[in-house]
Design a protein around this motif. Structure first.
Motif, short mmCIF file in Angstrom:
data_model
loop_
_atom_site.label_atom_id
_atom_site.label_comp_id
_atom_site.label_asym_id
_atom_site.label_seq_id
_atom_site.Cartn_x
_atom_site.Cartn_y
_atom_site.Cartn_z
N LEU A 3 52.81 22.34 52.73
CA LEU A 3 53.06 22.26 51.31
C LEU A 3 51.78 21.90 50.59
CD1 LEU A 3 56.40 20.29 51.51
CD2 LEU A 3 56.13 22.46 50.32
N LEU A 4 51.47 22.64 49.53
CA LEU A 4 50.27 22.39 48.73
C LEU A 4 50.67 22.33 47.27
CD1 LEU A 4 47.40 24.85 49.72
CD2 LEU A 4 47.34 22.37 49.87
N PRO A 5 50.12 21.37 46.51
CA PRO A 5 50.38 21.36 45.07
C PRO A 5 49.88 22.67 44.44
CG PRO A 5 49.21 19.37 45.75
CD PRO A 5 49.23 20.28 46.93
N ARG A 6 50.61 23.16 43.46
CA ARG A 6 50.21 24.43 42.83
C ARG A 6 48.86 24.36 42.15
NH1 ARG A 6 53.61 28.77 43.06
NH2 ARG A 6 55.53 28.06 44.01
N LYS A 7 48.40 23.16 41.82
CA LYS A 7 47.10 23.04 41.15
C LYS A 7 45.93 23.08 42.16
CE LYS A 7 46.85 17.97 41.02
NZ LYS A 7 47.58 17.85 42.27
N HIS A 8 46.24 23.03 43.45
CA HIS A 8 45.16 23.11 44.45
C HIS A 8 44.57 24.53 44.45
CE1 HIS A 8 43.05 22.99 48.29
NE2 HIS A 8 43.20 21.68 48.29
N PRO A 9 43.23 24.65 44.53
CA PRO A 9 42.64 26.00 44.49
C PRO A 9 43.22 26.95 45.54
CG PRO A 9 40.92 24.34 44.25
CD PRO A 9 42.19 23.59 44.51
N LEU A 10 43.60 26.45 46.71
CA LEU A 10 44.16 27.34 47.73
C LEU A 10 45.53 27.89 47.34
CD1 LEU A 10 43.25 25.49 51.06
CD2 LEU A 10 42.33 27.68 50.28
N ALA A 11 46.24 27.18 46.46
CA ALA A 11 47.57 27.65 46.05
C ALA A 11 47.47 28.95 45.25
CB ALA A 11 48.28 26.57 45.25
N ALA A 12 46.29 29.19 44.66
CA ALA A 12 46.11 30.39 43.83
C ALA A 12 45.65 31.60 44.66
CB ALA A 12 45.10 30.10 42.72
N VAL A 13 45.65 31.46 45.97
CA VAL A 13 45.23 32.59 46.82
C VAL A 13 46.47 33.41 47.16
CG1 VAL A 13 44.16 33.23 49.01
CG2 VAL A 13 43.30 31.26 47.71
N HIS A 14 46.56 34.59 46.56
CA HIS A 14 47.79 35.39 46.65
C HIS A 14 47.62 36.58 47.59
CE1 HIS A 14 49.53 32.96 43.53
NE2 HIS A 14 48.50 33.17 42.75
N GLY A 15 48.76 37.20 47.90
CA GLY A 15 48.76 38.43 48.68
C GLY A 15 48.08 38.24 50.02
N ALA A 16 47.35 39.25 50.45
CA ALA A 16 46.73 39.21 51.78
C ALA A 16 45.33 38.60 51.73
CB ALA A 16 46.68 40.60 52.37
N PHE A 17 44.95 37.99 50.58
CA PHE A 17 43.62 37.40 50.49
C PHE A 17 43.47 36.18 51.38
CE2 PHE A 17 43.19 40.17 46.91
CZ PHE A 17 41.83 40.42 46.85
N ASN A 18 42.25 35.86 51.73
CA ASN A 18 41.90 34.69 52.53
C ASN A 18 41.06 33.75 51.67
OD1 ASN A 18 41.37 35.61 56.03
ND2 ASN A 18 43.04 36.16 54.66
N ALA A 19 41.04 32.49 52.04
CA ALA A 19 40.12 31.54 51.41
C ALA A 19 39.93 30.36 52.34
CB ALA A 19 40.66 31.07 50.06
N ARG A 28 36.27 18.05 56.40
CA ARG A 28 37.54 18.73 56.51
C ARG A 28 37.40 20.20 56.12
NH1 ARG A 28 43.44 17.22 54.61
NH2 ARG A 28 42.69 17.41 52.49
N VAL A 29 38.10 21.05 56.82
CA VAL A 29 38.15 22.47 56.47
C VAL A 29 39.63 22.85 56.40
CG1 VAL A 29 37.51 24.81 57.16
CG2 VAL A 29 35.98 22.90 57.68
N LEU A 30 40.04 23.42 55.28
CA LEU A 30 41.40 23.94 55.13
C LEU A 30 41.28 25.43 54.87
CD1 LEU A 30 43.04 21.44 52.54
CD2 LEU A 30 43.11 21.30 55.03
N GLY A 31 41.89 26.26 55.72
CA GLY A 31 41.70 27.68 55.51
C GLY A 31 42.98 28.49 55.49
N ILE A 32 43.06 29.40 54.54
CA ILE A 32 44.05 30.49 54.61
C ILE A 32 43.30 31.63 55.28
CG2 ILE A 32 45.43 32.14 53.29
CD1 ILE A 32 45.69 29.97 51.12
N VAL A 33 43.48 31.79 56.59
CA VAL A 33 42.62 32.69 57.35
C VAL A 33 43.41 33.83 57.99
CG1 VAL A 33 40.79 31.01 57.78
CG2 VAL A 33 42.74 31.13 59.35
N ASN A 34 44.67 33.97 57.61
CA ASN A 34 45.47 35.09 58.12
C ASN A 34 46.18 35.75 56.94
OD1 ASN A 34 48.39 36.02 59.14
ND2 ASN A 34 46.88 36.37 60.74
N GLY A 35 45.76 36.99 56.67
CA GLY A 35 46.27 37.69 55.50
C GLY A 35 47.75 38.04 55.59
N THR A 36 48.22 38.37 56.80
CA THR A 36 49.61 38.77 56.97
C THR A 36 50.56 37.63 56.57
OG1 THR A 36 48.98 40.22 58.79
CG2 THR A 36 51.31 39.60 58.65
N THR A 37 50.29 36.45 57.10
CA THR A 37 51.18 35.33 56.78
C THR A 37 51.06 34.91 55.33
OG1 THR A 37 49.47 33.90 57.74
CG2 THR A 37 51.37 34.40 59.11
N ASN A 38 49.86 35.03 54.75
CA ASN A 38 49.75 34.69 53.33
C ASN A 38 50.50 35.69 52.47
OD1 ASN A 38 48.54 32.58 51.60
ND2 ASN A 38 47.63 34.34 50.55
#
Lengths: 463, 463
Positions: free
Chosen positions: A291-307, A167-177
């Motif tokens: 929806l992601l639990p706040r404890k998930h590492p991806l939940a801590a990706v803020h602003g225009a960052f990607n992960a 599985r791959v879960l990505g925050i790959v668009n900075g604008t929407t994040n």
């Protein structure tokens, strides 16, 4: 140019006199940075690559256009075709489908290797490009196409090549994040935050490609192709943007200890019997607000960052985090590919093989089960919950949690609210269910006379 | 074995009949997992590598010892030397310096490539191994040596090869992160948490290598070598463990919005004039408990997880996160190297060049400036703060913040506490200062008659 390029000084003297001719297509923000690095860091790059990288030209539409970075005027040319024909390595940063595709195919057919950040072209026509690279023993590298400077393509292609990515879960668009993060922080509505993002330069004047998830979908197709060693193109990706995410959705997510992110999700799905080796594997690729639990590492990706979060059989969970866009970060990814490719060419080695060793079927959403969060506006009267719950039960969708929020003046007695025709909001989170079961459930719930509206349907991951 | 190995079935039929003989040294937890993957996933690996990987044997000390994973008995041998002499690719998982070094050097001299996770050997003798690899046109890969399954070696060597890395901050030891995280969560003392970690299997019976920072120091040397294209060995790393971190330190960090992590820190430091190209660059590498703001991405790395934070000129800040240890994650990293190396050998390409293209000086701690947190137990009487502050000023160390906590029964009037000989605790955080200035400051503060003791001196990063 030749004079400064052939001088060697300092600690990083090149170990060989090999020279590689590098053609750059595109002189925009990223192209200018790449050209600057090729010129300024020539000695260091030569030492690392084992060959001197000589920039032979920069193909642009208008030689006289003003540029951010000052580079020797004679590097610019409008004749991309000629520039490509003499190159050992072509860096394509024009973007778009044509003429980028024609130039890349021409370069590969000449046996030249190509480095590109063109996600749209790769997502649409990756197979043709990879075939051309393989047939001509050339490299096609594209670290910059997904998540800017974050090394994710190479780790998936090489570091995880002995593992099975599931599985791959990505925050790959900075604008929407940036937008979702700002909605989460301020409680503002989508339209207001988008306007602010445009003002700050985080969103374009026409934000469609970002907010409708199309940019993320192209990246999802690329990630899925590599992760599962198969071919996935843009049209295989089910895509939903963030324009319908409301401040209420965000607030409800917060109440439940969650946050909303636009995720690119690629999954390897196994159906059938694996005991006799006939297990059928397939791939599902989708982009949607999640929806992601706040404890998930991806939940801590803020602003225009990607992960990008990767799950593999042996490696477990991995996350890769960094700046997803911008001239300098993207230039870093391009230059990493340039040096690695140059090293390969300088060593006289044949090109790397293409990514696809399998031909997995692309599965429809019915093959995927996820948890859902469903928001309903209902009449605030006794018996409503039981009638709604009965619909879930009919379709075999199991409810994990339910929260009720009652509208109306605070302190008003329940009986008064009923007589006043008050509204209540119900928020359900389900256990994993198929898209089909969920869709049928939602359709039937909408038809209940006590239900005013279905205010949101969001998928949940990471629980 | 041969029968199942040469069968090809399903989607992943190998595209070539090339065969690579793979020798495995070490049959422990990781070795067993690697052998299992080589046997079970043979077809998929062959497709990805472009060659069939045939495991020719597993060298162990005792052929009859019980094993976690059941593998064909005839694979085991005690004759490592013979096994290595016939191999195309040697996987070294014995650990320790000898006989691992002898076998690796023998393999490289035969022109065989080597994959290893042996951080101790690499940190101590990496230069000799890299020289042997270069001289014999062989690969030496070691993704598993740092941060388990997290792809960090390859991203630094390749993805960031066109950028200039300036700093690497790593949580690279799971045991110490587990202990510090548990101290942070529970408020317990180091010794109690260590005992619990030993009970749970997160710490070894003799925890010295972990808690004194030696394991992290070896990884720091490897990371620094790659990040700065120079040679750094274990003895170049200044190392301080976590045994002196107290519950009070953790509580004070929390009060200041920070957490304490054991960080491996590698920095590229520029001194002198870069305008005329004579700027002197040097490298500083250290391991020590470090205060980090809670908003720093590394502060969110909990339990036994690892993460490496990289700062580069163009890429900006990147973070790589995942499981740092364990049989399966480490096996994933080993197998990624095995497939990538096999691909290279199968393609008939020459070996990758060694990492060092520069010979940067290793700088002493005086070249490094950091912020410090200093805790003092002082007599609770007027004028103390002013006398302590004067000592900081004498040494040119500037104070950023100060917090005072007063001991004694709650509600007791200040005057009573003084007459009762009460104590107060002072916590200072300084602006960046050199180690020398800080050491001189602390020495003079200790000599003040109003200072009972210096309870802690910790470095601060990420502010």
């Amino acid at each position: 140019m030749g004079e400064t390029m052939t001088e060697t000084s300092g600690l990083e003297a090149p170990s060989a006199e090999k020279v590689l001719k590098v053609a750059l297509l595109g002189g925009g923000t990223v192209g200018s940075q790449v050209a600057r690095i090729l010129l300024e860091d020539a000695d260091a790059l030569a030492a690392r690559a084992g060959a001197r990288l000589v920039l032979t030209g920069i193909a642009v539409r208008n030689v006289d256009a003003p540029r951010d970075v000052e580079l020797p005027r004679e590097l610019y040319t409008t004749d991309a075709e000629k520039l490509v024909s003499g190159a050992d390595l072509v860096i394509e940063l024009m973007g778009g489908i044509e003429p980028a595709r024609t130039h890349i195919l021409a370069a590969l057919k000449n046996g030249a290797s190509v480095v590109t950040g063109n996600k749209a072209l790769l997502a649409q026509d990756g197979a043709a490009l990879f075939d051309a690279a393989s047939a001509n023993n050339a490299d096609l590298n594209f670290e910059a196409a997904v998540a800017g400077a974050i090394p994710i393509i190479r780790p998936i292609r090489e570091s995880l090549s002995g593992d099975r990515i599931t599985r791959v879960l990505g925050i790959v668009n900075g604008t929407t994040n940036f937008i979702l993060d700002a909605m989460d922080t301020t409680g503002a509505q989508f339209a207001d935050v988008l306007a602010e993002a445009q003002r700050l330069g985080y969103a374009e004047a026409d934000p469609t490609a970002d907010v409708e998830g199309l940019d993320a979908a192209a990246k999802a197709a690329i990630l899925a192709s590599l992760a599962f060693h198969t071919r996935v193109s843009l049209e295989d990706v089910r895509c939903e943007g963030i324009t319908k995410v409301t401040a209420d959705d965000i607030a409800a997510a917060q109440d439940a200890g969650m946050t909303i992110k636009l995720l690119a999700i690629a999954e390897l799905i196994t159906a059938g019997d694996s005991a006799d080796g006939t297990a059928a594997e397939g791939v599902s690729v989708r982009v949607h607000p999640t929806l992601l639990p706040r404890k998930h590492p991806l939940a801590a990706v803020h602003g225009a960052f990607n992960a990008v979060f990767v799950e593999a059989d042996n490696a477990g969970s991995l996350m890769f985090y960094g700046a997803g866009a911008g001239g300098a970060p993207t230039a870093s990814a391009i230059m990493g590919d340039v040096v690695s490719t140059a090293r390969r060419i300088a060593a006289g080695a044949p090109g790397a093989p293409g990514a696809a060793t399998r031909a997995l079927p692309i599965l429809g959403l019915d093959a995927v089960t996820t948890s859902y969060s469903i928001g309903l506006e209902v009449a605030d009267q006794p018996g409503v919950l039981s009638r709604v719950a009965a619909v879930f039960a009919e379709h075999g969708v199991s409810i994990e949690t339910m929260r009720q929020t009652v509208d109306g003046a605070p302190g008003l007695a329940a009986a008064d609210r009923w007589s006043a025709g008050g509204r209540a909001e119900l928020r359900f989170v389900t256990h994993p269910a198929s898209e089909a079961a969920l869709a049928a459930t939602v359709a039937d719930i909408k038809n209940l006379d006590v239900v005013e509206s279905v205010t949101s349907v969001l998928r949940v991951e990471g629980v």
